[in-house]
Design a protein around this motif. Structure first.
Motif, short mmCIF file in Angstrom:
data_model
loop_
_atom_site.label_atom_id
_atom_site.label_comp_id
_atom_site.label_asym_id
_atom_site.label_seq_id
_atom_site.Cartn_x
_atom_site.Cartn_y
_atom_site.Cartn_z
N GLN A 161 1.78 -5.40 3.46
CA GLN A 161 0.80 -6.43 3.89
C GLN A 161 1.38 -7.61 4.23
O GLN A 161 2.41 -8.26 3.33
N LYS B 204 0.78 -1.00 0.17
CA LYS B 204 0.07 0.06 -0.07
C LYS B 204 0.88 1.30 0.01
O LYS B 204 1.80 1.34 0.84
N ARG C 71 -3.55 9.61 1.88
CA ARG C 71 -4.44 8.94 1.21
C ARG C 71 -3.72 7.68 0.80
O ARG C 71 -2.39 7.61 0.08
N ILE C 72 -4.46 6.49 0.60
CA ILE C 72 -3.88 5.23 0.06
C ILE C 72 -4.25 5.54 -1.44
O ILE C 72 -5.14 5.85 -2.04
N ILE D 220 1.11 5.37 0.58
CA ILE D 220 0.35 6.29 1.27
C ILE D 220 1.05 7.76 0.75
O ILE D 220 2.24 7.90 1.18
N GLU E 132 -4.35 4.38 -5.46
CA GLU E 132 -4.85 3.16 -6.22
C GLU E 132 -4.12 2.84 -7.34
O GLU E 132 -3.43 3.68 -8.13
#
Length: 113
Positions: free
Chosen positions: A93, A57, A63-64, A59, A66
């Motif tokens: 993750q 992910k 904001r994450i 950031i 896309e």
């Protein structure tokens, strides 16, 4: 647009505080491409590195980001200083591991009356 506006200088901050980069990327670069770059440049001495784009992910400005968006679409006018370095935070993750079940153990119990 000038050549400087066509590119962003980005560094990737890992959770231990170390960085990958900074490097220049065209504003048309996709977030998925940035993640592929992170995988390729991941420090070999660090354990539990990402294996796929889905493991990461990114950031930026809270904001994450896309995968399908471009770097230019994710720019924040409040955080990105012209000529400055943009810092994106990298969150890896944990890999999903399925618990191994013993085929000899049954979840069913029979009651004989």
């Amino acid at each position: 647009m000038s050549a400087a506006q066509d590119q962003l200088e980005i560094k990737f901050r890992l959770t231990d505080g170390s960085d990958i980069g900074p490097r220049n990327f065209p504003v048309a670069t996709s977030i998925a491409t940035l993640k592929e770059n992170i995988i390729a440049e991941w420090p070999r001495e660090k354990e539990d590195g990402p294996h796929t784009v889905k493991d990461i992910k990114l950031i930026s400005a809270g904001r994450i980001l896309e995968n399908s968006r471009s770097v230019g679409e994710c720019r924040s006018p409040l955080c990105d200083i012209p000529g400055g370095v943009t810092t994106m935070h990298v969150v890896v993750q944990p890999h999903e591991t399925k618990p191994q079940t013993d085929p000899k153990q049954s979840k069913c119990a029979c009651v004989i009356l």
